[in-house]
Enzyme design. Structure first.
Site, mmCIF file in Angstrom:
data_model
loop_
_atom_site.group_PDB
_atom_site.id
_atom_site.type_symbol
_atom_site.label_atom_id
_atom_site.label_comp_id
_atom_site.label_asym_id
_atom_site.label_seq_id
_atom_site.Cartn_x
_atom_site.Cartn_y
_atom_site.Cartn_z
ATOM 1 N N LYS A 1 0.825 -1.216 0.000
ATOM 2 C CA LYS A 1 0.000 0.000 0.000
ATOM 3 C C LYS A 1 0.858 1.264 0.000
ATOM 4 C CE LYS A 1 -2.124 0.629 3.711
ATOM 5 N NZ LYS A 1 -2.877 0.125 4.840
ATOM 6 N N THR B 1 4.022 1.472 -0.832
ATOM 7 C CA THR B 1 4.780 1.461 -2.085
ATOM 8 C C THR B 1 3.943 2.044 -3.224
ATOM 9 O OG1 THR B 1 5.916 -0.510 -1.281
ATOM 10 C CG2 THR B 1 6.081 -0.054 -3.637
ATOM 11 N N ARG C 1 2.482 8.205 6.905
ATOM 12 C CA ARG C 1 2.754 8.247 8.343
ATOM 13 C C ARG C 1 4.233 8.057 8.664
ATOM 14 N NH1 ARG C 1 -0.969 3.485 9.698
ATOM 15 N NH2 ARG C 1 -0.558 3.199 7.482
ATOM 16 N N LYS D 1 11.336 -5.780 12.328
ATOM 17 C CA LYS D 1 11.995 -5.137 11.206
ATOM 18 C C LYS D 1 11.614 -3.664 11.195
ATOM 19 C CE LYS D 1 8.832 -5.311 7.316
ATOM 20 N NZ LYS D 1 8.915 -3.874 7.242
ATOM 21 N N ALA E 1 -3.618 2.167 14.129
ATOM 22 C CA ALA E 1 -4.791 2.006 13.265
ATOM 23 C C ALA E 1 -5.877 1.177 13.945
ATOM 24 C CB ALA E 1 -4.387 1.371 11.949
ATOM 25 N N PHE F 1 -3.986 -0.354 7.597
ATOM 26 C CA PHE F 1 -4.684 -1.635 7.435
ATOM 27 C C PHE F 1 -5.489 -1.689 6.125
ATOM 28 C CE2 PHE F 1 -4.860 -2.032 12.365
ATOM 29 C CZ PHE F 1 -3.540 -2.427 12.388
ATOM 30 N N PHE G 1 3.984 -8.395 -8.933
ATOM 31 C CA PHE G 1 5.118 -9.196 -8.448
ATOM 32 C C PHE G 1 5.625 -10.007 -9.626
ATOM 33 C CE2 PHE G 1 5.488 -9.166 -3.720
ATOM 34 C CZ PHE G 1 4.563 -8.168 -3.477
ATOM 35 N N TRP H 1 7.369 -0.869 -8.249
ATOM 36 C CA TRP H 1 8.427 -1.463 -7.416
ATOM 37 C C TRP H 1 9.680 -1.651 -8.264
ATOM 38 C CZ3 TRP H 1 11.532 -5.788 -7.176
ATOM 39 C CH2 TRP H 1 12.149 -6.035 -5.922
#
Lengths: 558, 558
Positions: free
Chosen positions: B73, B75, B96, B107, B275, B303, B383, B411
């Site tokens: 999202k 990205t 955000r 991570k 969220a 979300f 992808f 991407w």
């Protein structure tokens, strides 16, 4: 003579862009990391590039034992820096950062006063460049990782009763002094009693201020002892695996902050360790960087010379390989009167006899500082009520000790008021008189180091410690920590451990209540009496009257 | 097609000085408060000067329910912003800020990925411009003042069992979830059970993100309910006298942060409320500022669309008086397959039937978003393993709902991969189709608002709440809080409260376990199931492998 408040003067400051201030020291705009238009960090690659340069001369500003009359040590540090620039020297000052928490209790931290101030004052009392927040995060990451290690199986065998790493917050919050954590059952871990200290009391703060570079910082972080096993074997931060991530959190914070005085001279404001359980000086990184960039660097140490200058010499200078060329001891007529027995309410009336009676406190500090092999000049920080006779009494007393006292009016006049002091400091520094030597050698025993400070600086006749303290010191010596210097945690108001005893007492005992090992910072703390590491708020905290006014200015912070 | 990692791509970014990025939006260098050379805050006076300008068009990026396959999202938000700039539109993105604490657990927080990222990535995952630290300080100042008030006599009559204001830390630290404070006797106060949440869960965070300006911020801070008396009368932050000082601590944090995408387009990164117990959107200040400066503003909500877009519409847009001109729903072939029952390990194999079986989850979100009166386009985030037949299956499904799905390759290709999406978004936004309306009116009852969301968005057939919850809602209505919107705290993985139920289920109950009043933020939180407000660290925290390498780069953060 101004009747404006410090904050009014600070707000009227004709600040120059921080790049102009950097340029005065030869720092290019690309080597400054700006925080707004009036604050910047000096970049690490630039600092690294300075390695081969000669050092300027270091001037320490210290003081008599503080009294409620106020001595103006930071104000004099700033005033002297401006004075040196005024007489044509390339000079910078190095002072500590203010702690956020206490600002909401009693009053904001000072960055000088009157016409000898560092600006931007409000930002310096709030988040500034975020250094203290970074220290808080690094400290608490380690704490979270210790409990997490225990939670997931405790492979290191930590004795949960012997976790010595607490948490920190930059806040006056007495409710957090003594807490039980991990309640609520299995998912929340093993309950244990612990607490929070204020961020300036963190060993991470002391480490940041003593580290020579980022690699040294990471090594020292790794050395922190966080807990012991049931067999009393130490567990370090490195064992927990937190040192790398803590260094990452501190990579910006370790870079010195550059701001300016009201007269647009460069001021490094970096680090702020407690002056009791830590050494109370600004960072080694800032001081060393300033020495590479300026011909004169004026810095200060926390509290009076018995604590601040002693630690500056025996901890900071010893460890950083630096040495002062001259020392300024700040005194005021009012403080001499209080040392001579006058109550604060009666300070307005001339009282030459009381001044004379109080001078031995100053004399003791002069003598102590000289014992480190460095020349001394006394700065009499002028207050408008001081009479000529009172000032003369101080001058004569100091002359009798073979030193000189210079009247300074920087609070009212800025650098014009410190011209004479600046010339005298230059003369002393250029004289080559300084032959700095720490008070004790590295290889002296830990208890003997404590005794040496107590007897030669405080003039105690004995050090009292129970068998537990003595055996603890011997254990640390056996474990290889015997060569560390000692960091004394004692009241700043007296040479003794009784804050009400002013003047220059002799022949008293110094009781050592407790000793602590700061293996990362690299010193052993000897605690004489009660030391508060988490302050509380007063019944009417300053925070209740702090707010933004209609013009966007902060009201009530000062 | 690149095989570099996100962090490698980010480090190779050809960043421009932040002043150049500001200039693209007409922000002068004097109106930017720089934090280093690649981050800045936009100054409040400049923001105030924009009041009379027309607004650009707002584009919301939302998504299907998140799956372990990843939907991309943020990205896509970044890629669409770059795509709009590429086709000649003046566009900015609004996302955000990342939370520091979780970076040391699993991570680092994402700021996009591949060639659709916002930089500087490392700083954005560490202290950034200090906003979260400021929120932590403001939150904890209020906590300290509450206990301090009780300590000094408790004039307000706070029931110590009913203090609802906890403390916060930006750290994953399970040991602090449930604690007892003020142990140690009289000087430390009255012991009571409380705890810490992570900073993003603070109501102060939600307030910062919903405030229209500094005055509104201070008013909302004052409205926070911190405790109750024995008679259950609310005690507010204003009663404690902390609102002014908290606003002072937040005066810099409220100013939006400007950074840049890899393609040097402007990105506002500001605020980061949870969220679940909050609304999960970037700040109103940043969004409104961007709307004044750009023709297109692309933003996202936390979300999936059932939670994020719903709160964006019903809380943020309603309260801020803004409305989206078009909505992008992000989906991936992989996530459709998982919704269609394929396990993560089997995602590599083509499975058109599973894609088709999973599409109803996407369909439900499209339908829901359209119910707010705004046009929708689906972005299929590509992808490399996606097959043409799988992609075609999604496109056909979406076409069957009267919408369009656009394949996006940002991407791998940056803005080149979102040109078509950008053109489609412009067409929708310019079409004038949008007639935004929130799902429910302000004057609907609180329980009816919860029912409306549960039935019309989640497609539940009932809302289950016990008498205590119902009477609590009625009490708040009687106390004047009935006109607030509702903030649903529910799992993001399913339309139901069971995270394992994928697809587009219907006819299930929504149990309301608890309700909370965020009187400062201005919403009532309805909690469905367990909500964790203080995460823990995993058995091998990321922090153990985070360190600075020899080149000064951060290793292990991503």
């Amino acid at each position: 003579m101004s009747h404006k408040s410090d904050i009014e003067i600070a707000r009227e400051a004709a600040k120059r862009p921080i790049q102009e201030i950097g340029a005065k020291l030869g720092i290019g705009a690309e080597d400054l990391l700006p925080y707004g238009h009036d604050k910047a960090k000096v970049s690490q690659p630039f600092i690294d590039s300075l390695a081969g340069r000669p050092d300027g001369k270091l001037i320490l500003v210290t003081a008599i034992n503080p009294t409620p009359a106020g001595e103006g040590k930071t104000t004099t540090t700033v005033g002297l820096g401006d004075g040196l620039n005024r007489i044509g020297k390339k000079a910078a000052i190095c002072i500590r950062e203010a702690s956020l928490g206490p600002c909401f209790g009693m009053k904001g931290g000072a960055a000088g006063g009157g016409y000898a101030q560092v600006v931007p004052m409000e930002e310096m009392n709030l988040h500034f460049t975020g250094d203290f927040h970074a220290i808080t995060s690094a400290h608490n990451l380690l704490a979270a990782m210790i409990d997490n290690h225990i939670y997931w199986g405790n492979a290191l065998g930590i004795d949960q009763r012997r976790v010595v790493w607490r948490r920190v917050m930059d806040m006056n919050d007495r409710a957090l002094r003594d807490i039980v954590t991990s309640l609520g059952g299995v998912p929340n871990g093993f309950p244990r009693q612990t607490g929070f200290d204020i961020t300036v009391a963190s060993e991470v703060m002391a480490i940041l201020c003593l580290a020579s570079d980022l690699a040294d910082l990471e090594r020292r972080l790794g050395d922190i002892i966080v807990a012991y096993t049931r067999d009393k074997a130490p567990i370090t931060c490195r064992d927990i695996g937190a040192d790398g991530a803590m260094a990452v959190l501190l990579k910006d914070a370790i870079q010195p902050n550059l701001v300016q005085t009201l007269e647009n001279n460069p001021a490094f404001v970096h680090g702020g360790p407690f002056a009791n359980i830590a050494h109370g000086c600004n960072s080694v990184m800032a001081t060393k960087t300033a020495l590479k960039l300026a011909d004169y660097v004026v810095t200060e140490a926390g509290f009076g010379a018995d604590l601040g200058a002693e630690k500056f010499m025996n901890i900071k200078c010893r460890k950083a390989g630096i040495a002062p060329s001259a020392v300024v001891v700040v005194a005021t007529v009012r403080a001499m009167k209080m040392n001579g027995g006058v109550a604060k309410a009666d300070l307005g009336a001339e009282n030459v006899e009381a001044v004379k009676a109080g001078c031995p406190n100053l004399g003791r500090h002069i003598e102590n500082v000289k014992s480190f092999g460095v020349p001394v000049v006394v700065a009499i920080n002028h207050f408008s009520g001081d009479t000529e006779a009172e000032i003369a009494a101080v001058e004569e007393y100091v002359a009798g000790l073979g030193s000189e006292a210079v009247l300074c009016k920087h609070w009212a006049l800025g650098s014009e008021g410190t011209e004479e002091l600046a010339r005298r400091v230059v003369a002393l520094a250029e004289s080559g008189q300084a032959e700095f030597e720490p008070l004790y050698p590295d290889d002296m025993g830990l208890f003997e180091k404590i005794e040496t400070i107590a007897k030669r600086i405080y003039r105690a006749d004995s050090v009292v410690a129970d068998a537990k303290v003595l055996s603890q010191l011997r254990e640390w010596e056996a474990a290889g920590f015997g060569s560390l210097p000692v960091c004394m945690a004692k009241t700043q108001y007296s040479f003794t451990t009784d804050p009400t005893v002013r003047g220059a007492p002799e022949g008293f005992p110094i009781p050592i209540r407790e000793v602590r090992l700061s293996a990362g910072a690299g010193f052993v703390v000897a605690i004489c009496g009660e030391i508060m590491t988490m302050p509380g708020l007063p019944s009417a905290p300053a925070a209740e009257s702090i707010r933004l006014n209609a013009d966007g200015f902060v009201e009530g912070l000062f």
